[in-house]
Design a protein around this motif. Structure first.
Motif, PDB file in Angstrom:
ATOM      1  N   ASP A  29      92.297   1.155  -3.337  1.00  0.00           N
ATOM      2  CA  ASP A  29      91.496   1.645  -4.273  1.00  0.00           C
ATOM      3  C   ASP A  29      90.148   1.905  -3.782  1.00  0.00           C
ATOM      4  N   LEU A  30      89.965   1.966  -2.398  1.00  0.00           N
ATOM      5  CA  LEU A  30      88.416   2.107  -1.927  1.00  0.00           C
ATOM      6  C   LEU A  30      88.127   3.641  -2.332  1.00  0.00           C
ATOM      7  N   GLY A  31      88.823   4.530  -2.428  1.00  0.00           N
ATOM      8  CA  GLY A  31      88.387   6.140  -2.724  1.00  0.00           C
ATOM      9  C   GLY A  31      87.575   6.136  -3.931  1.00  0.00           C
ATOM     10  N   TRP A  32      88.181   5.593  -5.072  1.00  0.00           N
ATOM     11  CA  TRP A  32      87.724   5.673  -6.314  1.00  0.00           C
ATOM     12  C   TRP A  32      86.425   4.788  -6.489  1.00  0.00           C
ATOM     13  N   HIS A  33      86.359   3.611  -5.894  1.00  0.00           N
ATOM     14  CA  HIS A  33      85.165   2.753  -5.741  1.00  0.00           C
ATOM     15  C   HIS A  33      84.051   3.665  -5.151  1.00  0.00           C
ATOM     16  N   LEU A  34      84.192   4.229  -3.987  1.00  0.00           N
ATOM     17  CA  LEU A  34      83.272   5.210  -3.382  1.00  0.00           C
ATOM     18  C   LEU A  34      82.690   6.158  -4.489  1.00  0.00           C
ATOM     19  N   LYS A  35      83.543   6.706  -5.176  1.00  0.00           N
ATOM     20  CA  LYS A  35      83.476   7.961  -5.950  1.00  0.00           C
ATOM     21  C   LYS A  35      82.438   7.447  -7.172  1.00  0.00           C
ATOM     22  N   TYR A  36      82.866   6.296  -7.743  1.00  0.00           N
ATOM     23  CA  TYR A  36      81.804   5.849  -8.838  1.00  0.00           C
ATOM     24  C   TYR A  36      80.623   5.545  -8.364  1.00  0.00           C
ATOM     25  N   GLY A  37      80.293   4.893  -6.895  1.00  0.00           N
ATOM     26  CA  GLY A  37      79.092   4.591  -6.544  1.00  0.00           C
ATOM     27  C   GLY A  37      78.434   5.906  -6.449  1.00  0.00           C
ATOM     28  N   THR A  64      84.446  -2.864 -14.554  1.00  0.00           N
ATOM     29  CA  THR A  64      84.113  -4.212 -14.463  1.00  0.00           C
ATOM     30  C   THR A  64      83.561  -4.404 -12.888  1.00  0.00           C
ATOM     31  N   SER A  65      83.712  -3.467 -12.175  1.00  0.00           N
ATOM     32  CA  SER A  65      83.214  -3.744 -10.617  1.00  0.00           C
ATOM     33  C   SER A  65      81.986  -2.804 -10.542  1.00  0.00           C
ATOM     34  N   TRP A  66      81.301  -2.180 -11.256  1.00  0.00           N
ATOM     35  CA  TRP A  66      80.357  -1.009 -11.079  1.00  0.00           C
ATOM     36  C   TRP A  66      79.242  -1.459 -10.293  1.00  0.00           C
ATOM     37  N   GLY A  67      78.710  -2.608 -10.326  1.00  0.00           N
ATOM     38  CA  GLY A  67      77.636  -3.043  -9.368  1.00  0.00           C
ATOM     39  C   GLY A  67      78.248  -3.233  -7.977  1.00  0.00           C
ATOM     40  N   THR A  68      79.622  -3.639  -7.612  1.00  0.00           N
ATOM     41  CA  THR A  68      80.137  -3.763  -6.254  1.00  0.00           C
ATOM     42  C   THR A  68      80.388  -2.370  -5.940  1.00  0.00           C
ATOM     43  N   ASP A  69      80.589  -1.351  -6.725  1.00  0.00           N
ATOM     44  CA  ASP A  69      81.049   0.120  -6.191  1.00  0.00           C
ATOM     45  C   ASP A  69      79.589   0.697  -5.764  1.00  0.00           C
ATOM     46  N   LEU A  70      78.477   0.361  -6.538  1.00  0.00           N
ATOM     47  CA  LEU A  70      77.279   0.666  -5.607  1.00  0.00           C
ATOM     48  C   LEU A  70      77.062   0.054  -4.135  1.00  0.00           C
ATOM     49  N   ILE A  71      77.388  -1.062  -4.204  1.00  0.00           N
ATOM     50  CA  ILE A  71      76.990  -1.603  -2.737  1.00  0.00           C
ATOM     51  C   ILE A  71      78.158  -1.179  -1.642  1.00  0.00           C
ATOM     52  N   TYR A 403     101.171   5.881  -6.984  1.00  0.00           N
ATOM     53  CA  TYR A 403      99.936   5.062  -7.435  1.00  0.00           C
ATOM     54  C   TYR A 403      98.862   4.687  -6.755  1.00  0.00           C
ATOM     55  N   SER A 404      99.459   4.237  -5.458  1.00  0.00           N
ATOM     56  CA  SER A 404      98.365   3.466  -4.582  1.00  0.00           C
ATOM     57  C   SER A 404      97.694   4.636  -3.748  1.00  0.00           C
ATOM     58  N   TRP A 405      98.167   5.951  -3.478  1.00  0.00           N
ATOM     59  CA  TRP A 405      97.360   7.004  -2.983  1.00  0.00           C
ATOM     60  C   TRP A 405      96.348   7.660  -3.821  1.00  0.00           C
ATOM     61  N   GLY A 406      96.247   7.432  -5.056  1.00  0.00           N
ATOM     62  CA  GLY A 406      95.307   7.967  -5.886  1.00  0.00           C
ATOM     63  C   GLY A 406      93.908   7.760  -5.417  1.00  0.00           C
ATOM     64  N   GLY A 407      93.486   6.428  -4.926  1.00  0.00           N
ATOM     65  CA  GLY A 407      92.155   6.442  -4.211  1.00  0.00           C
ATOM     66  C   GLY A 407      91.913   7.363  -3.275  1.00  0.00           C
ATOM     67  N   TYR A 408      92.858   7.734  -2.269  1.00  0.00           N
ATOM     68  CA  TYR A 408      92.528   8.408  -1.119  1.00  0.00           C
ATOM     69  C   TYR A 408      92.488  10.046  -1.556  1.00  0.00           C
ATOM     70  N   PHE A 409      93.185  10.323  -2.779  1.00  0.00           N
ATOM     71  CA  PHE A 409      92.814  11.691  -3.518  1.00  0.00           C
ATOM     72  C   PHE A 409      91.639  11.721  -3.754  1.00  0.00           C
ATOM     73  N   ILE A 410      91.137  10.946  -4.625  1.00  0.00           N
ATOM     74  CA  ILE A 410      89.782  10.990  -5.449  1.00  0.00           C
ATOM     75  C   ILE A 410      88.808  11.065  -4.534  1.00  0.00           C
ATOM     76  N   TRP A 411      88.634  10.648  -3.393  1.00  0.00           N
ATOM     77  CA  TRP A 411      87.769  10.669  -2.245  1.00  0.00           C
ATOM     78  C   TRP A 411      87.676  11.802  -1.405  1.00  0.00           C
TER      79      TRP A 411
END
Length: 494
Positions: A29-37, A64-71, A403-411
């Motif tokens: 999920d790293l890619g979409w966490h980065l994209k939200y940040g 629910t992890s918006w703050g962690t996404d910024l970090i 499903y698990s490749w979605g984050g890689y795509f997003i970033w």
């Protein structure tokens, strides 16, 4: 000189934890966490819409992890994957410190218990920094505060801002509230029944309740304020609905982290080993007449440990909380002489430190890690060349992707919308539609991909749909456009 030696000795167990917890990032999920940040820092506001994936484009989501996404994004911007590696190790080290303080572990205890705990926690720590580690850190903070409170400190009020921060960092704050409520109930029971007179049970209990009335009132007030503080976030009650929706949801039956450990698997045997250690700790506490003094923690561990047999996600906090029950075990090996204890401590620590350091070299694998390496990790098992292929060939319309490749795509390919990604496993709209259920039916070949709207499939070779696509290639309905060790690209013959 003795003070310096003592400080070094106290620091070495935590250095071992830090080095042991150095892992290259592999969270799918790293890619979409980065994209939200990134979105927040570029636009000055939080993203509430699903602009990343193809399915459910109008869905509104409480992150629910918006703050962690910024970090996560801030760290990645400063130092790339290496910064996330260091951050993850620091969070784990601080978590060990807090739970160790809560359990009142000595350096001798840490020498034996830290390596054991590191081994049990490898599955969660090996992914490197993620929101779940933050929740474990804050859970450690909670129990450290409660431990200090039991000693007579008034730090209990710090719990309120703790939950305020927690609710803005990760959705597992709900577990923290449940653990806090359970602790208050058991602690109150412990207080009431600690010194009652067996001959006058009713009178003594009533007297104890009245005697501790003020303290119980404070605990209830702090708990109420803690609940209230969790509503102070950009999504209000939305984070509560999202977190609570995970409890008993049938949508989680296909997500590994919300399933039990498979019987006789590595994780299952770990559970058995921990159960044996808990049993040994309980026997010791019983023989030493210390069960009542440890009752709040024992109840918390028991609750989480029982839950972990149904949902493996609960195993990680249970392993941390088991430390007070394991504390007596290293004492059986402790020499009587303080001098010999110090010498043996240095020898054991240096041996462990040497083994861990050898296992972590070459260090270049941490600071030279890149997105291509990330794609090849055991949790992703994909090929960056396959993503480049569909991008260059413009095979992006009506795309069915894993499903698990979605984050890689997003970033890495923001102009290409994956079918689904790791945010969406719990999404269900007002009409009852679930993108994950729709996706999963095709992945498992329950629903025929040939009768779907998809014209391109980017898929792993170990999914049931792969066999169906090979059948369609053999019947000239589809063609195999690309294949490597992990990834295949199929295109429908129009």
């Amino acid at each position: 000189m003795k003070k310096i030696s003592s400080n070094i000795l106290s620091f070495l167990p935590y250095l071992i934890v830090f080095l042991s917890s150095l892992f290259t990032p592999s969270d799918p999920d790293l890619g979409w966490h980065l994209k939200y940040g990134e979105y927040f820092f570029n636009h000055g506001r939080l993203l509430r819409d699903n602009t990343f994936s193809a399915l459910m484009p109008d869905y509104k989501w409480a992150n629910t992890s918006w703050g962690t996404d910024l970090i996560t994004y801030s760290s990645f911007s400063l130092g790339g994957f290496f910064a996330l590696t260091i951050l993850g190790a620091l969070v784990v080290m601080l978590t060990f410190y807090l739970f160790s303080k809560s359990a009142k572990l000595t350096t001798w205890d840490q020498i034996f218990l830290f390596p054991l705990l590191l081994y049990f926690l490898t599955p969660v720590n090996s992914i490197a920094f993620r929101g779940q580690q933050i929740s474990l850190l804050l859970l450690g903070s909670l129990f450290c505060i409660l431990s200090l409170y039991q000693k007579g400190s008034r730090v209990i009020y710090i719990v309120v801002p703790l939950f305020l921060v927690w609710a803005n960092l990760h959705g597992q704050f709900i577990l923290g509230l449940i653990m806090f409520a359970a602790w208050i109930i058991v602690y109150s029971f412990q207080k009431i029944f600690k010194d009652f007179d067996k001959k006058q049970v009713v009178f003594s209990i009533k007297e104890a309740v009245l005697g501790y009335k003020k303290e119980f009132g404070i605990l209830i007030l702090v708990f109420g304020l803690s609940i209230f503080s969790t509503f102070i976030n950009p999504f209000g009650a939305g984070v509560h609905r999202d977190a609570i929706s995970h409890i008993g949801s049938p949508l989680l039956k296909n997500i590994a982290e919300y399933l039990p450990f498979p019987t006789l698997s590595y994780g299952w045997w770990n559970q058995v080993a921990v159960a044996i250690l808990i049993g040994m700790g309980l026997i010791y506490l019983f023989l030493k007449n210390k069960l009542l003094s440890q009752l709040p923690v024992i109840f918390s561990v028991t609750l989480l440990f029982i839950l972990s047999f149904s949902v493996r996600r609960f195993a990680w906090p249970a392993y941390y909380l088991v430390l007070p029950m394991l504390k007596p075990l290293p004492g059986f090996f402790k020499p009587d002489s303080r001098k010999i204890t110090i010498i043996f401590s240095y020898i054991f620590l240096l041996i462990i430190l040497t083994i861990i350091t050898i296992g972590k070299i070459p260090l270049s694998k941490y600071y030279s890690y890149n997105w291509e390496d990330y794609c090849k990790n055991e949790f992703m098992k994909c090929s960056s060349k396959a993503f480049k292929f569909i991008n260059e060939k413009k095979l992006t319309e009506n795309l069915y992707s894993l499903y698990s490749w979605g984050g890689y795509f997003i970033w890495n390919y923001p102009d290409i919308k994956p079918t689904i990604d790791g945010r969406m496993h719990m999404w269900r709209d007002k009409k009852g539609y679930s993108a994950f259920e729709d996706y999963y039916a095709i992945e498992q070949n329950i629903k025929d991909i040939d009768k779907s709207q998809y014209n391109v499939a980017l898929m792993s070779t170990d999914k049931p749909v792969y066999k169906r696509l090979i059948e369609l290639v053999n019947s000239n309905e589809w063609k195999l456009a690309y294949k490597d060790q992990y990834t295949v690209v199929f295109v429908r013959n129009k």
